[in-house]
Design a protein around this motif. Structure first.
Motif, PDB file in Angstrom:
ATOM      1  N   TYR A   8       0.801  -1.229   0.000  1.00  0.00           N
ATOM      2  CA  TYR A   8       0.000   0.000   0.000  1.00  0.00           C
ATOM      3  C   TYR A   8       0.833   1.279   0.000  1.00  0.00           C
ATOM      4  CZ  TYR A   8      -3.574  -3.358   1.476  1.00  0.00           C
ATOM      5  OH  TYR A   8      -4.418  -4.438   1.562  1.00  0.00           O
ATOM      6  N   GLY A   9       2.120   1.184   0.284  1.00  0.00           N
ATOM      7  CA  GLY A   9       2.919   2.395   0.379  1.00  0.00           C
ATOM      8  C   GLY A   9       2.551   3.242   1.571  1.00  0.00           C
ATOM      9  N   LEU A  10       1.905   2.650   2.560  1.00  0.00           N
ATOM     10  CA  LEU A  10       1.480   3.339   3.776  1.00  0.00           C
ATOM     11  C   LEU A  10       2.164   2.698   4.980  1.00  0.00           C
ATOM     12  CD1 LEU A  10      -2.360   3.494   3.027  1.00  0.00           C
ATOM     13  CD2 LEU A  10      -0.710   5.370   2.771  1.00  0.00           C
ATOM     14  N   ARG A  11       2.316   3.486   6.052  1.00  0.00           N
ATOM     15  CA  ARG A  11       2.961   2.942   7.240  1.00  0.00           C
ATOM     16  C   ARG A  11       1.978   2.079   8.015  1.00  0.00           C
ATOM     17  NH1 ARG A  11       6.895   2.719   4.903  1.00  0.00           N
ATOM     18  NH2 ARG A  11       5.592   3.542   3.240  1.00  0.00           N
ATOM     19  N   TYR A  12       2.506   0.983   8.555  1.00  0.00           N
ATOM     20  CA  TYR A  12       1.665   0.036   9.294  1.00  0.00           C
ATOM     21  C   TYR A  12       1.525   0.442  10.759  1.00  0.00           C
ATOM     22  CZ  TYR A  12      -0.275  -4.523  10.580  1.00  0.00           C
ATOM     23  OH  TYR A  12      -1.095  -5.545  11.021  1.00  0.00           O
ATOM     24  N   TRP A  13       2.618   0.913  11.349  1.00  0.00           N
ATOM     25  CA  TRP A  13       2.562   1.283  12.759  1.00  0.00           C
ATOM     26  C   TRP A  13       1.754   2.568  12.918  1.00  0.00           C
ATOM     27  CZ3 TRP A  13       8.284   0.540  14.751  1.00  0.00           C
ATOM     28  CH2 TRP A  13       8.665  -0.778  14.499  1.00  0.00           C
ATOM     29  N   ARG A  14       0.996   2.641  13.992  1.00  0.00           N
ATOM     30  CA  ARG A  14       0.061   3.752  14.171  1.00  0.00           C
ATOM     31  C   ARG A  14       0.065   4.188  15.632  1.00  0.00           C
ATOM     32  NH1 ARG A  14      -5.216   5.430  12.111  1.00  0.00           N
ATOM     33  NH2 ARG A  14      -5.323   7.563  12.900  1.00  0.00           N
ATOM     34  N   ALA A  15       0.189   5.483  15.870  1.00  0.00           N
ATOM     35  CA  ALA A  15       0.140   6.009  17.236  1.00  0.00           C
ATOM     36  C   ALA A  15      -1.190   5.640  17.879  1.00  0.00           C
ATOM     37  CB  ALA A  15       0.311   7.532  17.227  1.00  0.00           C
ATOM     38  N   GLY A  16      -1.137   5.168  19.098  1.00  0.00           N
ATOM     39  CA  GLY A  16      -2.336   4.771  19.818  1.00  0.00           C
ATOM     40  C   GLY A  16      -2.820   3.383  19.497  1.00  0.00           C
ATOM     41  N   ALA A  17      -2.077   2.660  18.646  1.00  0.00           N
ATOM     42  CA  ALA A  17      -2.519   1.329  18.234  1.00  0.00           C
ATOM     43  C   ALA A  17      -1.480   0.259  18.537  1.00  0.00           C
ATOM     44  CB  ALA A  17      -2.838   1.320  16.734  1.00  0.00           C
ATOM     45  N   MET A  18      -0.460   0.620  19.296  1.00  0.00           N
ATOM     46  CA  MET A  18       0.644  -0.295  19.525  1.00  0.00           C
ATOM     47  C   MET A  18       0.589  -0.859  20.944  1.00  0.00           C
ATOM     48  SD  MET A  18       1.627   0.290  16.493  1.00  0.00           S
ATOM     49  CE  MET A  18       3.153  -0.578  16.235  1.00  0.00           C
ATOM     50  N   TYR A  19       1.444  -1.813  21.195  1.00  0.00           N
ATOM     51  CA  TYR A  19       1.475  -2.511  22.477  1.00  0.00           C
ATOM     52  C   TYR A  19       1.853  -1.569  23.613  1.00  0.00           C
ATOM     53  CZ  TYR A  19       3.009  -6.076  25.864  1.00  0.00           C
ATOM     54  OH  TYR A  19       3.180  -6.856  26.981  1.00  0.00           O
ATOM     55  N   ARG A  20       1.109  -1.622  24.714  1.00  0.00           N
ATOM     56  CA  ARG A  20       1.335  -0.707  25.829  1.00  0.00           C
ATOM     57  C   ARG A  20       2.288  -1.261  26.877  1.00  0.00           C
ATOM     58  NH1 ARG A  20      -4.148   1.244  28.454  1.00  0.00           N
ATOM     59  NH2 ARG A  20      -2.657   2.559  29.553  1.00  0.00           N
ATOM     60  N   GLY A  21       2.709  -2.479  26.729  1.00  0.00           N
ATOM     61  CA  GLY A  21       3.490  -3.116  27.775  1.00  0.00           C
ATOM     62  C   GLY A  21       2.618  -4.064  28.565  1.00  0.00           C
ATOM     63  N   SER A  22       3.233  -4.754  29.486  1.00  0.00           N
ATOM     64  CA  SER A  22       2.514  -5.766  30.251  1.00  0.00           C
ATOM     65  C   SER A  22       1.514  -5.130  31.209  1.00  0.00           C
ATOM     66  CB  SER A  22       3.499  -6.641  31.024  1.00  0.00           C
ATOM     67  OG  SER A  22       4.316  -5.840  31.859  1.00  0.00           O
ATOM     68  N   LEU A  23       0.530  -5.897  31.595  1.00  0.00           N
ATOM     69  CA  LEU A  23      -0.530  -5.445  32.494  1.00  0.00           C
ATOM     70  C   LEU A  23       0.061  -5.115  33.859  1.00  0.00           C
ATOM     71  CD1 LEU A  23      -3.694  -5.279  32.343  1.00  0.00           C
ATOM     72  CD2 LEU A  23      -3.711  -7.500  33.469  1.00  0.00           C
ATOM     73  N   PRO A  24      -0.243  -3.941  34.424  1.00  0.00           N
ATOM     74  CA  PRO A  24       0.286  -3.616  35.760  1.00  0.00           C
ATOM     75  C   PRO A  24      -0.218  -4.602  36.815  1.00  0.00           C
ATOM     76  CG  PRO A  24      -0.580  -1.648  34.677  1.00  0.00           C
ATOM     77  CD  PRO A  24      -1.014  -2.821  33.849  1.00  0.00           C
ATOM     78  N   SER A  25       0.579  -4.791  37.843  1.00  0.00           N
ATOM     79  CA  SER A  25       0.193  -5.693  38.926  1.00  0.00           C
ATOM     80  C   SER A  25      -1.002  -5.124  39.671  1.00  0.00           C
ATOM     81  CB  SER A  25       1.358  -5.885  39.897  1.00  0.00           C
ATOM     82  OG  SER A  25       2.495  -6.375  39.234  1.00  0.00           O
ATOM     83  N   PRO A  26      -1.977  -5.962  40.044  1.00  0.00           N
ATOM     84  CA  PRO A  26      -3.146  -5.465  40.784  1.00  0.00           C
ATOM     85  C   PRO A  26      -2.776  -5.088  42.210  1.00  0.00           C
ATOM     86  CG  PRO A  26      -3.225  -7.859  40.616  1.00  0.00           C
ATOM     87  CD  PRO A  26      -2.048  -7.417  39.788  1.00  0.00           C
ATOM     88  N   LEU A  27      -3.475  -4.117  42.757  1.00  0.00           N
ATOM     89  CA  LEU A  27      -3.269  -3.726  44.145  1.00  0.00           C
ATOM     90  C   LEU A  27      -4.096  -4.582  45.093  1.00  0.00           C
ATOM     91  CD1 LEU A  27      -3.276   0.180  44.001  1.00  0.00           C
ATOM     92  CD2 LEU A  27      -1.341  -1.317  44.446  1.00  0.00           C
ATOM     93  N   VAL A  28      -5.277  -4.942  44.649  1.00  0.00           N
ATOM     94  CA  VAL A  28      -6.191  -5.715  45.497  1.00  0.00           C
ATOM     95  C   VAL A  28      -6.717  -6.893  44.701  1.00  0.00           C
ATOM     96  CG1 VAL A  28      -6.858  -3.722  46.894  1.00  0.00           C
ATOM     97  CG2 VAL A  28      -8.147  -4.246  44.835  1.00  0.00           C
ATOM     98  N   GLU A  29      -6.975  -7.988  45.409  1.00  0.00           N
ATOM     99  CA  GLU A  29      -7.523  -9.173  44.757  1.00  0.00           C
ATOM    100  C   GLU A  29      -9.036  -9.093  44.634  1.00  0.00           C
ATOM    101  OE1 GLU A  29      -5.683 -11.389  43.318  1.00  0.00           O
ATOM    102  OE2 GLU A  29      -3.868 -10.365  44.014  1.00  0.00           O
ATOM    103  N   THR A  30      -9.667  -8.437  45.588  1.00  0.00           N
ATOM    104  CA  THR A  30     -11.115  -8.262  45.547  1.00  0.00           C
ATOM    105  C   THR A  30     -11.417  -6.777  45.427  1.00  0.00           C
ATOM    106  OG1 THR A  30     -11.182  -8.176  47.969  1.00  0.00           O
ATOM    107  CG2 THR A  30     -11.559 -10.312  46.924  1.00  0.00           C
ATOM    108  N   PRO A  31     -12.482  -6.428  44.746  1.00  0.00           N
ATOM    109  CA  PRO A  31     -12.769  -4.996  44.527  1.00  0.00           C
ATOM    110  C   PRO A  31     -13.093  -4.282  45.818  1.00  0.00           C
ATOM    111  CG  PRO A  31     -14.597  -6.354  43.774  1.00  0.00           C
ATOM    112  CD  PRO A  31     -13.487  -7.295  44.106  1.00  0.00           C
ATOM    113  N   TYR A  32     -12.617  -3.071  45.915  1.00  0.00           N
ATOM    114  CA  TYR A  32     -12.928  -2.208  47.052  1.00  0.00           C
ATOM    115  C   TYR A  32     -14.095  -1.332  46.632  1.00  0.00           C
ATOM    116  CZ  TYR A  32     -12.339   1.316  50.714  1.00  0.00           C
ATOM    117  OH  TYR A  32     -12.542   2.176  51.774  1.00  0.00           O
ATOM    118  N   LEU A  33     -15.260  -1.589  47.180  1.00  0.00           N
ATOM    119  CA  LEU A  33     -16.460  -0.876  46.754  1.00  0.00           C
ATOM    120  C   LEU A  33     -16.724   0.287  47.684  1.00  0.00           C
ATOM    121  CD1 LEU A  33     -18.750  -3.892  45.844  1.00  0.00           C
ATOM    122  CD2 LEU A  33     -17.370  -2.476  44.329  1.00  0.00           C
TER     123      LEU A  33
END
Length: 827
Positions: free
Chosen positions: A277-302
């Protein structure tokens, strides 16, 4: 895009899809958010029960409801069943096989309403109760046990053997990757649908040529692909029409290691896309953000409070009227060059880029090589304000060594309007040939042109950072107006400065004893503040009976040294449920596990119905005495909190805040293995750009996640940028304006050397040679602070106090940008 490439793109856009995928994508995002607020659906006994209910109750109900082919009213699916159904349909071949084997046909989602948008839930609940009187319509998350007559549904459950537990776990991280502001915008999603059609067209072309290629999408394409698959009947029909078969969505492989299936597939997909296509494949806002952050709590704090108090927010904003600053992420690539004069064809070419007027996030300049010249894909990723112009300067060196001490020659310049780039009508991307304005003033018959590709995210409010500066004496010269009283009674004011050195507010602590009618003396403390707009000091916070009250926000906290099972060190009570955790947590979490228990940082986390597992709203750096605030309503409370915490540390040391250290360490140790894996996620060299493939689906790409090296070879990326060893040539400084950037050491051949980074956002390079930055330390705020270098680097001492390049100017522009993996790590 040449004529053939344009024809290929137009052919791709002719692909017919039987659903409105923009609307479907928005519905999917809302649904994924609802599931993420109920993370018990990701694992454990409640997930097992949800799978059972899906197989035994929902699918039979759906089959019965659509048996005649004529549906009078819609069904509303219970949330737990909808989540399992969602994950099942994302393996379209398996889902089709299971449905046809058990029910003789594909069970589609026509006339089925999501639990999130459904309005006639009671009608479905009545039908459910008629068929399954012993099984509640909605699952009780406090009771994972099955209904009384579960045995009678065993046959229905056993008829579907697909491993839905594994399918759920693979999809549980997808929400984190796609929950971004751009993904909710029509302009971004419409472009994503066009790119999805381009993705399908590549697969069709490969099939026609009998080529085996594992095509891997970026996240914008993957969101649309998921949205299509969730409409099972339409997806099957569309794929059979397009390819003669149902296109598989293989989400079983999440290994992004170099040379593995995802890595190779993404490399091939990128190359094939750009060649076709002659177009760039990588796109801002569409790429990998890194691994999921560690949770602070196992059960939701309501929380008991479900919405923010608008009156409180208004008070804070009126007292601290601050201008709104927006920020975008930008990806920039220099694709090619034409009409280059013969006099420059023997040297090495590169492009230096900078903001015409440096902003809060992007100061200095960085460099990029040209893809057509170097043969390597190099992309710069950075944050900046969405205003002004991005200046591009084509430069040439006389030798192949771009880090040579000899000055580079300027060939010509051009610019990109950031307003045009971020305009929704542009689809947040620009890719075209730019004609250069010659530096010499001489105009050739054919002007030199650069093929430039740039994309951006939608502008979002930028976090605010405030720095505490202690005044030894408060007087008419150091405040906004004089106050009555003796000088010794008004000492030690603390000024909070924003990132560009503007004073926002001055505060001070005042101690006194109050005698009550019973003649008992009560010790009290107060925090008072003044601003440019205030006419007199204002009481902002009070301390009495071991409790601090923040007046403008109705928040309070007690100074005790006990923590609950979650390991927080302080809890704020009031209209907002807020807890303070030691170290960098959630979105601030560093990739290096050794930094997780850093006592210098405190993360402020809000818990509410929208974010029952917590949302980081501020980060206090107690060492540099600063606070970064992400929520507008929390600006004044955050400043007061940072000031009070700093005062506590000054008087009592860290022991006043880390009584829970043992609990924190135990929690950190429990995540040690995960952390060690994250620490392996690093920046790769130019041949390893595709290591940043998405986890959790067959599909995804790398992203300019906040890495430890700026894409363009500048001194550090966004968060905790650690400087560099050989890529600071273009300008030493924080291209991403990262927190605590700098601190480079000992580099040569364009590297940063020796010295330390400064307190706030300083490049702080020292001792380098061969074009590097030299010698000294950076100064207090946003300074390049280079010193003592040789061979074209920066010389001579420290940078100045505010936003200075130091040494009488920016570093030499002899640097070359980092390669594509400067942005795209494997973690």
């Amino acid at each position: 895009m040449d004529k053939d490439q344009e024809l290929e793109w137009l052919e791709a856009q002719k692909i017919v899809i039987g659903e409105d995928l923009v609307s479907a994508a928005k519905r999917q995002l809302d649904f994924l958010a609802a599931v993420d607020r109920r993370r018990w659906l990701y694992d454990g006994p409640l997930l097992d029960r949800a799978i059972y209910r899906y197989k035994a109750f929902w699918l039979p109900l759906l089959a019965k409801h659509t048996e005649s082919g004529v549906v009078e009213q819609s069904l509303v699916i219970p949330l737990d069943c909808e989540w399992i159904w969602h994950c099942h349909r994302l393996n379209p071949v398996q889902y089709r096989r299971d449905c046809e084997e058990v029910y003789g046909r594909i069970l589609g989602n026509q006339n089925v309403e999501s639990s999130v948008q459904g309005k006639s839930k009671h009608q479905t609940a009545e039908k459910w109760a008629e068929l399954y009187p012993d099984e509640p319509f909605e699952i009780d998350d406090s009771n994972p046990s099955l209904g009384k007559n579960a045995d009678m549904y065993v046959e229905a459950v056993e008829s579907i053997t697909y491993d839905l537990v594994s399918a759920v776990k693979r999809q549980s991280s997808f929400y984190y990757q796609v929950w971004r502001a751009s993904m909710h915008k029509d302009c971004f999603l419409k472009a994503a649908v066009a790119r999805y059609k381009g993705f399908l067209h590549l697969i069709r072309r490969n099939q026609e040529k009998s080529m085996k290629c594992f095509c891997v999408p970026t996240y914008d394409i993957d969101l649309i692909w998921h949205s299509h698959q969730l409409h099972s009947l339409s997806y099957c029909n569309d794929m059979v029409e397009l390819l003669g078969r149902v296109l598989e969505h293989d989400d079983t492989d999440s290994n992004r290691t170099k040379g593995k299936k995802l890595d190779v597939g993404f490399c091939e997909t990128t190359k094939q896309w750009e060649d076709t296509y002659g177009l760039r494949y990588w796109r801002a806002g569409a790429m990998y953000r890194g691994s999921l952050p560690s949770p602070l709590v196992e059960t939701p704090y309501l929380s008991n409070y479900y919405s923010k108090n608008e009156i409180i927010s208004q008070k804070s904003e009126n007292y601290l009227p601050l201008p709104r600053t927006m920020v975008v992420e930008v990806l920039l690539e220099i694709v090619g060059i034409r009409n280059l004069p013969a006099s420059h064809q023997k040297g090495s070419l590169f492009v230096s880029f900078s903001k015409k007027r440096p902003d809060l996030f992007f100061t200095g300049s960085c460099t990029l090589s040209i893809f057509s010249e170097s043969g390597e894909k190099r992309v710069a990723g950075f944050e900046c304000e969405p205003t002004g112009e991005l200046m591009l300067t084509l430069m040439s060196t006389s030798t192949s060594n771009v880090f040579s001490s000899k000055p580079a020659k300027i060939i010509g310049t051009t610019s990109i309007s950031l307003q045009d780039l971020t305009n929704p009508d542009s689809n947040l991307s620009i890719e075209k040939w730019f004609e250069l304005k010659p530096h010499s003033g001489h105009v050739d018959s054919k002007p030199v042109c650069l093929h430039v590709a740039a994309s951006s995210t939608v502008p979002v409010p930028a976090p605010r950072t405030f720095h505490m500066v202690r005044s030894q004496l408060f007087s008419a010269n150091t405040c906004f107006f004089p106050l009555p009283g003796k000088t010794q009674q008004i000492k030690s004011w603390t000024r909070f400065m924003d990132d560009i050195g503007n004073e926002v507010i001055s505060v001070r602590m005042r101690n006194y004893k109050k005698t009550e009618e019973s003649n008992n003396s009560i010790f009290k403390r107060e925090v008072i503040g003044v601003t440019k707009l205030s006419t007199k000091p204002r009481l902002l916070a009070e301390y009495a009976e071991n409790k601090w009250s923040l007046n403008d926000s109705n928040l309070s906290f007690s100074i005790d040294k006990s923590t609950d099972q979650h390991g927080h060190i302080l809890e704020l009570n009031g209209e907002h449920q807020i807890k303070l955790f030691l170290g960098k947590k959630l979105k601030y979490e560093p990739k290096n596990y050794k930094e997780r228990t850093d006592r210098n940082f405190i993360t402020v986390v809000e818990f509410c119905a929208e974010n029952p597992y917590g949302k980081a709203i501020a980060l206090c750096d107690m060492k540099s005495k600063s606070i970064k605030v992400c929520e507008e309503w929390f600006v004044l409370p955050g400043i007061l909190l940072a000031f009070i915490l700093a005062d506590m540390l000054k008087k009592e040391g860290h022991s006043s805040l880390i009584a829970c250290e043992k609990n924190v360490k135990e929690r950190s140790n429990s995540n040690l293995e995960v952390d060690k894996q994250n620490s392996k996620d690093k920046i790769m060299n130019s041949s390893q750009a595709m290591d940043a493939i998405m986890t959790g689906t067959s599909s995804s790409a790398a992203t300019p996640a906040k890495s430890n090296s700026c894409a363009s070879g500048c001194g550090g990326a966004a968060e905790k940028a650690g400087g560099c060893g050989s890529g600071c040539g273009g300008s030493c400084g924080d291209a991403l304006c990262g927190e605590n950037s700098g601190g480079c050491g000992g580099g040569c051949s364009g590297g940063c050397g020796g010295g330390c980074g400064s307190v706030m956002k300083s490049s702080g390079c020292g001792g380098g040679c061969g074009g590097g930055c030299g010698g000294g330390c950076g100064s207090v705020m946003k300074t390049s602070g280079c010193g003592g270098g040789c061979g074209g680097g920066c010389g001579g001492g420290c940078g100045s106090v505010m936003k200075s390049s130091g040494c009488g100017g920016a570093c030499d522009n002899n640097g070359l940008a980092g390669d594509k993996t400067s942005l795209y790590g494997s973690g």
